[in-house]
Motif scaffolding. Sequence first.
Motif, PDB file in Angstrom:
ATOM      1  N   GLY A 167     -61.029  28.070 -27.597  1.00  0.00           N
ATOM      2  CA  GLY A 167     -59.902  28.491 -28.413  1.00  0.00           C
ATOM      3  C   GLY A 167     -58.635  28.736 -27.632  1.00  0.00           C
ATOM      4  N   GLY A 168     -58.514  28.077 -26.461  1.00  0.00           N
ATOM      5  CA  GLY A 168     -57.253  28.133 -25.731  1.00  0.00           C
ATOM      6  C   GLY A 168     -56.271  27.127 -26.307  1.00  0.00           C
ATOM      7  N   ALA A 169     -55.187  26.878 -25.573  1.00  0.00           N
ATOM      8  CA  ALA A 169     -54.159  25.980 -26.074  1.00  0.00           C
ATOM      9  C   ALA A 169     -54.697  24.581 -26.341  1.00  0.00           C
ATOM     10  CB  ALA A 169     -52.997  25.916 -25.083  1.00  0.00           C
ATOM     11  N   SER A 170     -55.512  24.049 -25.427  1.00  0.00           N
ATOM     12  CA  SER A 170     -56.037  22.698 -25.596  1.00  0.00           C
ATOM     13  C   SER A 170     -56.913  22.584 -26.842  1.00  0.00           C
ATOM     14  CB  SER A 170     -56.842  22.275 -24.359  1.00  0.00           C
ATOM     15  OG  SER A 170     -56.026  22.228 -23.220  1.00  0.00           O
ATOM     16  N   ILE A 199     -64.227  22.395 -36.891  1.00  0.00           N
ATOM     17  CA  ILE A 199     -64.627  23.760 -36.534  1.00  0.00           C
ATOM     18  C   ILE A 199     -64.172  24.061 -35.116  1.00  0.00           C
ATOM     19  CG2 ILE A 199     -66.586  25.321 -36.212  1.00  0.00           C
ATOM     20  CD1 ILE A 199     -68.108  23.496 -38.239  1.00  0.00           C
ATOM     21  N   LEU A 200     -63.506  25.178 -34.945  1.00  0.00           N
ATOM     22  CA  LEU A 200     -63.046  25.625 -33.634  1.00  0.00           C
ATOM     23  C   LEU A 200     -63.940  26.770 -33.174  1.00  0.00           C
ATOM     24  CD1 LEU A 200     -60.909  25.364 -31.390  1.00  0.00           C
ATOM     25  CD2 LEU A 200     -59.506  27.012 -32.654  1.00  0.00           C
ATOM     26  N   LEU A 201     -64.659  26.523 -32.091  1.00  0.00           N
ATOM     27  CA  LEU A 201     -65.622  27.498 -31.569  1.00  0.00           C
ATOM     28  C   LEU A 201     -64.961  28.272 -30.429  1.00  0.00           C
ATOM     29  CD1 LEU A 201     -68.706  27.894 -32.326  1.00  0.00           C
ATOM     30  CD2 LEU A 201     -69.198  26.665 -30.211  1.00  0.00           C
ATOM     31  N   ASN A 202     -64.768  29.571 -30.627  1.00  0.00           N
ATOM     32  CA  ASN A 202     -64.053  30.377 -29.639  1.00  0.00           C
ATOM     33  C   ASN A 202     -64.933  31.517 -29.128  1.00  0.00           C
ATOM     34  OD1 ASN A 202     -61.770  31.195 -28.118  1.00  0.00           O
ATOM     35  ND2 ASN A 202     -61.370  32.820 -29.600  1.00  0.00           N
ATOM     36  N   HIS A 203     -65.003  31.641 -27.799  1.00  0.00           N
ATOM     37  CA  HIS A 203     -65.843  32.660 -27.178  1.00  0.00           C
ATOM     38  C   HIS A 203     -65.318  34.068 -27.463  1.00  0.00           C
ATOM     39  CE1 HIS A 203     -67.880  34.215 -23.237  1.00  0.00           C
ATOM     40  NE2 HIS A 203     -68.420  34.717 -24.315  1.00  0.00           N
ATOM     41  N   GLY A 204     -64.016  34.230 -27.483  1.00  0.00           N
ATOM     42  CA  GLY A 204     -63.408  35.547 -27.663  1.00  0.00           C
ATOM     43  C   GLY A 204     -63.208  35.937 -29.118  1.00  0.00           C
ATOM     44  N   LYS A 205     -62.635  37.120 -29.300  1.00  0.00           N
ATOM     45  CA  LYS A 205     -62.379  37.627 -30.645  1.00  0.00           C
ATOM     46  C   LYS A 205     -61.157  36.974 -31.285  1.00  0.00           C
ATOM     47  CE  LYS A 205     -64.336  42.241 -29.787  1.00  0.00           C
ATOM     48  NZ  LYS A 205     -64.063  43.708 -29.786  1.00  0.00           N
ATOM     49  N   GLN A 206     -60.292  36.406 -30.438  1.00  0.00           N
ATOM     50  CA  GLN A 206     -59.022  35.870 -30.933  1.00  0.00           C
ATOM     51  C   GLN A 206     -58.685  34.587 -30.197  1.00  0.00           C
ATOM     52  OE1 GLN A 206     -55.579  38.670 -31.129  1.00  0.00           O
ATOM     53  NE2 GLN A 206     -54.554  37.182 -29.803  1.00  0.00           N
ATOM     54  N   ILE A 207     -58.187  33.586 -30.890  1.00  0.00           N
ATOM     55  CA  ILE A 207     -57.771  32.361 -30.221  1.00  0.00           C
ATOM     56  C   ILE A 207     -56.567  32.651 -29.337  1.00  0.00           C
ATOM     57  CG2 ILE A 207     -58.654  30.840 -32.032  1.00  0.00           C
ATOM     58  CD1 ILE A 207     -55.765  30.525 -33.032  1.00  0.00           C
ATOM     59  N   LEU A 208     -56.442  31.897 -28.259  1.00  0.00           N
ATOM     60  CA  LEU A 208     -55.329  32.010 -27.298  1.00  0.00           C
ATOM     61  C   LEU A 208     -55.315  33.344 -26.569  1.00  0.00           C
ATOM     62  CD1 LEU A 208     -52.482  30.425 -29.484  1.00  0.00           C
ATOM     63  CD2 LEU A 208     -53.877  29.286 -27.753  1.00  0.00           C
ATOM     64  N   ASN A 209     -56.380  34.100 -26.643  1.00  0.00           N
ATOM     65  CA  ASN A 209     -56.426  35.406 -25.989  1.00  0.00           C
ATOM     66  C   ASN A 209     -56.400  35.248 -24.469  1.00  0.00           C
ATOM     67  OD1 ASN A 209     -56.679  38.221 -25.792  1.00  0.00           O
ATOM     68  ND2 ASN A 209     -58.896  38.055 -25.549  1.00  0.00           N
ATOM     69  N   GLY A 210     -55.465  35.940 -23.805  1.00  0.00           N
ATOM     70  CA  GLY A 210     -55.348  35.865 -22.356  1.00  0.00           C
ATOM     71  C   GLY A 210     -54.636  34.627 -21.867  1.00  0.00           C
ATOM     72  N   ASP A 211     -54.213  33.765 -22.763  1.00  0.00           N
ATOM     73  CA  ASP A 211     -53.519  32.527 -22.437  1.00  0.00           C
ATOM     74  C   ASP A 211     -52.021  32.797 -22.418  1.00  0.00           C
ATOM     75  OD1 ASP A 211     -54.123  29.331 -22.561  1.00  0.00           O
ATOM     76  OD2 ASP A 211     -52.207  29.790 -23.506  1.00  0.00           O
ATOM     77  N   ILE A 212     -51.250  31.939 -21.749  1.00  0.00           N
ATOM     78  CA  ILE A 212     -49.793  32.087 -21.762  1.00  0.00           C
ATOM     79  C   ILE A 212     -49.251  31.972 -23.189  1.00  0.00           C
ATOM     80  CG2 ILE A 212     -49.388  29.627 -21.349  1.00  0.00           C
ATOM     81  CD1 ILE A 212     -46.921  30.386 -19.757  1.00  0.00           C
ATOM     82  N   ASN A 213     -50.034  31.326 -24.061  1.00  0.00           N
ATOM     83  CA  ASN A 213     -49.639  31.178 -25.461  1.00  0.00           C
ATOM     84  C   ASN A 213     -50.087  32.349 -26.335  1.00  0.00           C
ATOM     85  OD1 ASN A 213     -48.557  28.227 -25.698  1.00  0.00           O
ATOM     86  ND2 ASN A 213     -50.415  28.059 -24.470  1.00  0.00           N
ATOM     87  N   ASP A 214     -50.599  33.393 -25.730  1.00  0.00           N
ATOM     88  CA  ASP A 214     -51.098  34.554 -26.463  1.00  0.00           C
ATOM     89  C   ASP A 214     -50.118  35.064 -27.528  1.00  0.00           C
ATOM     90  OD1 ASP A 214     -52.189  36.986 -27.317  1.00  0.00           O
ATOM     91  OD2 ASP A 214     -53.201  37.306 -25.417  1.00  0.00           O
ATOM     92  N   PRO A 215     -48.810  35.154 -27.227  1.00  0.00           N
ATOM     93  CA  PRO A 215     -47.874  35.651 -28.248  1.00  0.00           C
ATOM     94  C   PRO A 215     -47.836  34.803 -29.520  1.00  0.00           C
ATOM     95  CG  PRO A 215     -46.854  35.690 -26.079  1.00  0.00           C
ATOM     96  CD  PRO A 215     -48.130  34.934 -25.937  1.00  0.00           C
TER      97      PRO A 215
END
Length: 452
Positions: A167-170, A199-215
């Motif tokens: 669930g990062g930017a890519s 379907i987007l499978l994300n390890h964290g609670k929120q997509i883009l979490n901790g990424d430069i795109n977090d905002p």
Amino acid sequence: MNSPVYQTVIVGGGFTGLFTALHLAHGHYPRSVILIDKDERFCFKPLLYEYFDGEMDTFQVVPRFSELLKGSGVIFVQDTVQSIDLDQKAIKLTSGNSYNYSNLVLALGSVTGYHQVEGAKENAFPFWTQEDAIALERHLRDCLQRAVQTEDLEQRRKLLRVVVVGGGASGVEMAATLADFLPHWYTALGGNQNEIRVILLNHGKQILNGDINDPLSEIAERELKKRTVPIEILTEAKATAVRPNTIEYKRNQQIETLATHTTIWTAGTSTHPLIKDLAISKEHRDHSDRLLVTPTMQLLDFPEVFAGGDCTVVQDNLLPPTAQVAYQQGANIASNLKALALEKDLKPAKINIRGTLLKLGINDAAANLFNVFEVAGESAHLIRQAAYLTLLPTPIHDFKATSEWVDEKIFHQHLDPQDVGKKVVQAVELVGAGVLGILAARKLLKMLGDEE
């Protein structure tokens, strides 16, 4: 083949490597320059989604190095590096050729990281290169063709279910692209687009979490639900195994399974094997084995070696692994190489983070500009296109790609014979905004000292 000692060898033709070479050429560097890359073409990775779905052409996104370096004086060698001997200042290639150097630039980037997930490397599709994009497109079109021909409901569901891991930017950009274009492709075959699931499978609670795109996470999540096929986001779901027709993941302490013929892996990167093999101590690496470099982009133990991009970490200055960082580092490395050759003082790299740009489907994006304001929708799409067009490696390539983009917007997207007047006005407004975006982006680049 042994080459003259007084030359600079650049290993890796990504943003850092290519922009180092181009800046050296434009800056009248007094030594010969050799750029080595295993591929024939440069890959403008931020626009690889547009190449994949057909929005942009090959020459715009994956131009040949020979074209980009034509007339520059830079020697391009298409070959794979087998080993790098920092003590002997020698590069050995798989072809059997070798090069000695007076200065070396390490710009190898990173590679897809599978994080020891069972079957991921063998059964999931990466999305990193032109070859990856071509392979994925062919696979998906084959799945759609088979789906429209089968009467087996369960088989059709497997063929039409696509799982994107990460669930990062890519992952977000890939899921958004698929959710808009797969329905278009399937409808053209006579299928029902409502049968498609992304379907987007994300390890964290929120997509883009901790990424430069977090905002941009809230905007992104909202826009993902607006796609032609709304994207299903599974959070706190860790992939545990990828098999030919299923993916397993752990959620709420339970192992669950999704049946699918297509798993796309965007769940992180790993340090390039050649970087791991370098005779550099652990003390001069980070926890991911990336190389620590000085503010002037030099290795701590080998000052004649410069390094930038995803394979490095600048001392006391954590930077995101993005294209805008990599190409600015390339410009700085070139400047310092020239200073070194002319026996002048080297200068630390000054990296300006202008914000982030995120593709969210057809004519849709999100932009966080200078951490000051956020834009979403078609306006953000125009800003994203304009900003990336200004970063294309050479002025000629920049002009050709821009003219193609403008032509597409005017003549192919907006001129409807049944409503010419209205569409012309829309096209003029759209292209005007795009041109203003390009001019504004160029102005910002000049203000920040990135263009010579």
